[in-house]
Motif scaffolding. Structure first.
Motif, PDB file in Angstrom:
ATOM      1  N   UNK A   1       0.686  -1.190  -0.179  1.00 40.25           N
ATOM      2  CA  UNK A   1       0.060  -0.108  -0.097  1.00 40.25           C
ATOM      3  C   UNK A   1       0.833   1.205  -0.034  1.00 40.25           C
ATOM      4  N   UNK A   2       1.944   1.234   0.836  1.00 37.50           N
ATOM      5  CA  UNK A   2       2.870   2.431   0.929  1.00 37.50           C
ATOM      6  C   UNK A   2       3.735   2.616  -0.559  1.00 37.50           C
ATOM      7  N   UNK A   3       3.906   1.327  -1.238  1.00 34.92           N
ATOM      8  CA  UNK A   3       4.600   1.414  -2.595  1.00 34.92           C
ATOM      9  C   UNK A   3       3.500   2.290  -3.664  1.00 34.92           C
ATOM     10  N   UNK A   4       2.475   2.152  -3.353  1.00 34.85           N
ATOM     11  CA  UNK A   4       1.329   2.616  -4.417  1.00 34.85           C
ATOM     12  C   UNK A   4       0.844   1.680  -5.086  1.00 34.85           C
ATOM     13  N   UNK A   5       0.930   0.246  -5.017  1.00 40.84           N
ATOM     14  CA  UNK A   5       0.093  -0.664  -5.794  1.00 40.84           C
ATOM     15  C   UNK A   5      -1.092  -0.290  -5.949  1.00 40.84           C
ATOM     16  N   UNK A   6      -1.599  -0.083  -7.298  1.00 39.98           N
ATOM     17  CA  UNK A   6      -3.033   0.326  -7.596  1.00 39.98           C
ATOM     18  C   UNK A   6      -4.203  -0.259  -6.926  1.00 39.98           C
ATOM     19  N   UNK A   7      -4.164  -1.541  -7.073  1.00 38.36           N
ATOM     20  CA  UNK A   7      -5.404  -2.364  -6.707  1.00 38.36           C
ATOM     21  C   UNK A   7      -4.719  -3.540  -5.958  1.00 38.36           C
ATOM     22  N   UNK A   8      -5.149  -3.718  -4.620  1.00 39.44           N
ATOM     23  CA  UNK A   8      -4.934  -4.629  -3.812  1.00 39.44           C
ATOM     24  C   UNK A   8      -6.349  -5.699  -3.329  1.00 39.44           C
ATOM     25  N   UNK A   9      -6.241  -6.935  -3.680  1.00 41.11           N
ATOM     26  CA  UNK A   9      -7.406  -7.674  -3.120  1.00 41.11           C
ATOM     27  C   UNK A   9      -6.866  -8.766  -1.945  1.00 41.11           C
ATOM     28  N   UNK A  10      -7.466  -8.554  -0.774  1.00 39.16           N
ATOM     29  CA  UNK A  10      -6.927  -8.920   0.272  1.00 39.16           C
ATOM     30  C   UNK A  10      -7.802 -10.197   0.725  1.00 39.16           C
ATOM     31  N   UNK A  11      -7.452 -11.403   0.694  1.00 39.29           N
ATOM     32  CA  UNK A  11      -8.276 -12.639   1.181  1.00 39.29           C
ATOM     33  C   UNK A  11      -7.717 -13.414   2.181  1.00 39.29           C
ATOM     34  N   UNK A  12      -8.900 -13.287   3.316  1.00 40.33           N
ATOM     35  CA  UNK A  12      -8.305 -13.947   4.604  1.00 40.33           C
ATOM     36  C   UNK A  12      -9.753 -14.006   5.310  1.00 40.33           C
TER      37      UNK A  12
ATOM     38  N   UNK B   1     -10.328  -5.910  17.121  1.00 39.91           N
ATOM     39  CA  UNK B   1     -10.720  -7.169  17.712  1.00 39.91           C
ATOM     40  C   UNK B   1     -12.069  -7.800  17.301  1.00 39.91           C
ATOM     41  N   UNK B   2     -12.190  -9.087  16.893  1.00 39.75           N
ATOM     42  CA  UNK B   2     -13.308  -9.509  16.579  1.00 39.75           C
ATOM     43  C   UNK B   2     -13.869  -9.259  15.148  1.00 39.75           C
ATOM     44  N   UNK B   3     -13.047  -8.206  14.450  1.00 38.34           N
ATOM     45  CA  UNK B   3     -13.486  -7.935  13.199  1.00 38.34           C
ATOM     46  C   UNK B   3     -12.865  -8.790  12.082  1.00 38.34           C
ATOM     47  N   UNK B   4     -13.337  -8.935  10.768  1.00 38.15           N
ATOM     48  CA  UNK B   4     -12.876  -9.948   9.924  1.00 38.15           C
ATOM     49  C   UNK B   4     -11.382  -9.213   9.300  1.00 38.15           C
ATOM     50  N   UNK B   5     -10.426 -10.194   9.241  1.00 37.36           N
ATOM     51  CA  UNK B   5      -9.156  -9.627   9.019  1.00 37.36           C
ATOM     52  C   UNK B   5      -8.856  -8.814   7.807  1.00 37.36           C
ATOM     53  N   UNK B   6      -9.674  -9.398   6.720  1.00 33.25           N
ATOM     54  CA  UNK B   6      -9.637  -8.682   5.395  1.00 33.25           C
ATOM     55  C   UNK B   6     -10.282  -7.433   5.373  1.00 33.25           C
ATOM     56  N   UNK B   7     -11.391  -7.208   6.153  1.00 32.66           N
ATOM     57  CA  UNK B   7     -11.858  -6.071   6.185  1.00 32.66           C
ATOM     58  C   UNK B   7     -11.208  -4.910   7.019  1.00 32.66           C
ATOM     59  N   UNK B   8     -10.528  -5.339   7.959  1.00 32.13           N
ATOM     60  CA  UNK B   8      -9.810  -4.555   9.019  1.00 32.13           C
ATOM     61  C   UNK B   8      -8.564  -3.966   8.106  1.00 32.13           C
ATOM     62  N   UNK B   9      -7.947  -4.909   7.305  1.00 32.79           N
ATOM     63  CA  UNK B   9      -6.918  -4.716   6.552  1.00 32.79           C
ATOM     64  C   UNK B   9      -7.079  -3.811   5.416  1.00 32.79           C
ATOM     65  N   UNK B  10      -8.255  -3.894   4.979  1.00 36.20           N
ATOM     66  CA  UNK B  10      -8.611  -2.900   3.774  1.00 36.20           C
ATOM     67  C   UNK B  10      -8.641  -1.560   4.323  1.00 36.20           C
ATOM     68  N   UNK B  11      -9.291  -1.369   5.760  1.00 36.67           N
ATOM     69  CA  UNK B  11      -9.494  -0.108   6.312  1.00 36.67           C
ATOM     70  C   UNK B  11      -8.090   0.495   6.573  1.00 36.67           C
ATOM     71  N   UNK B  12      -7.118  -0.385   6.883  1.00 35.45           N
ATOM     72  CA  UNK B  12      -5.612  -0.003   7.053  1.00 35.45           C
ATOM     73  C   UNK B  12      -5.421   0.792   5.874  1.00 35.45           C
ATOM     74  N   UNK B  13      -5.527  -0.128   4.727  1.00 39.26           N
ATOM     75  CA  UNK B  13      -5.015   0.371   3.427  1.00 39.26           C
ATOM     76  C   UNK B  13      -5.662   1.676   2.988  1.00 39.26           C
ATOM     77  N   UNK B  14      -7.099   1.876   3.228  1.00 34.96           N
ATOM     78  CA  UNK B  14      -7.462   3.049   2.899  1.00 34.96           C
ATOM     79  C   UNK B  14      -7.260   4.051   3.624  1.00 34.96           C
ATOM     80  N   UNK B  15      -6.777   4.187   4.931  1.00 35.06           N
ATOM     81  CA  UNK B  15      -6.432   5.242   5.719  1.00 35.06           C
ATOM     82  C   UNK B  15      -4.877   5.753   5.493  1.00 35.06           C
ATOM     83  N   UNK B  16      -3.986   4.532   4.971  1.00 32.08           N
ATOM     84  CA  UNK B  16      -2.688   4.954   4.516  1.00 32.08           C
ATOM     85  C   UNK B  16      -2.616   5.464   3.072  1.00 32.08           C
ATOM     86  N   UNK B  17      -3.548   4.999   2.296  1.00 29.26           N
ATOM     87  CA  UNK B  17      -3.186   5.471   0.856  1.00 29.26           C
ATOM     88  C   UNK B  17      -4.573   5.497   0.163  1.00 29.26           C
ATOM     89  N   UNK B  18      -5.298   6.753   0.342  1.00 27.61           N
ATOM     90  CA  UNK B  18      -6.785   6.638  -0.081  1.00 27.61           C
ATOM     91  C   UNK B  18      -6.784   6.678  -1.492  1.00 27.61           C
TER      92      UNK B  18
END
Length: 246
Positions: A50-61, A81-98
């Motif tokens: 995400x930091x490197x600017x990969x244009x599209x990320x699909x996260x599976x977990x 805590x208790x949230x789906x990892x894929x969704x939490x990871x996607x939120x992290x990506x959005x916050x880092x590189x919108x």
């Protein structure tokens, strides 16, 4: 597509790199990477891609964030805590590189959805912790001609390789596949999951960052990817060694 002014400013340190430049950064920005597993290895992979600017990320977990994850999966917080990892990871990506496109898939990669998940993907990365799963992912990636960066962890050591058996070396021989590296799965007692054996918390960060580096090299087209080679790192000694296979 040319970089925008905002992208040029964000990735300025990449653009001045001799082997990357604006052309390499454009390749990263145009790439679609599938990350299979958002755990110990997937977390640093996701952060640095995400930091490197990969244009599209699909996260599976398919898993959810547990308290025991937070010591090493540092893209998550107590609020996840208790949230789906894929969704939490996607939120992290959005916050880092919108500016990136990110998709969360909260189900396992399998024979039923593998080919569909790999559609339009330039490269896949897997950080799963079970060899049968790794073998399945490698097989489906090879069938769909998608390069795969594969990583594995022990208690104090980890490894990284790149698999693309559909590509040819300069000699005209194909690069080796997963079976060339692991003809047989290890016995469960020889490769216990980290919840039983333990893992040093910084180790996934080290190996995961190496995996992200291999992905960036493959996409941007510089350096020498770990095709036909296994890099093994020891956190006990800080030594790395590379073994050729196939």
């Amino acid at each position: 597509m040319p970089l925008t002014a905002s992208q040029a400013a964000r990735y300025a340190r990449h653009i001045v790199l001799k082997d990357m430049g604006g052309v390499g950064q454009q390749k990263l920005s145009a790439a679609h990477v599938l990350v299979i597993g958002a755990g110990g290895l997937g977390a640093p992979v996701i952060a640095y891609l995400a930091g490197a600017g990969i244009g599209r990320l699909t996260i599976v977990d398919p898993d959810t964030v547990a308290l025991s994850n937070l010591a090493r999966q540092v893209i998550f917080t107590e609020a996840d805590l208790g949230q789906p990892k894929a969704e939490a990871a996607a939120r992290f990506v959005g916050a880092l590189n919108s500016g990136l496109v990110v998709e969360a898939v909260s189900q396992p990669f399998s024979t039923l959805n593998g080919a569909e998940l790999l559609r339009d993907v330039d490269l896949a990365i897997e950080g799963t912790d079970r060899f049968p799963t790794k073998r399945l992912i490698a097989r489906i990636c090879a069938q769909n001609q998608v390069p795969l960066v594969s990583g594995a962890l022990g208690q104090f050591d980890g490894s990284v390789t790149v698999l693309a058996p559909f590509l040819l070396r300069e000699s005209g021989k194909a690069w080796p596949d997963f079976e060339a590296l692991y003809p047989l799965d290890p016995m469960p007692e020889d490769s216990p999951p980290c919840e039983l054996a333990g893992v040093l918390n910084v180790l996934p960060g080290i190996i995961g960052t190496m995996m992200a580096n291999e992905a960036i090299k493959m996409i941007a087209g510089f350096g020498e990817p770990l095709l036909g080679r296994l890099l093994v790192y020891s956190a006990r000694t800080a030594q790395s060694r590379i073994m050729e296979y196939g």
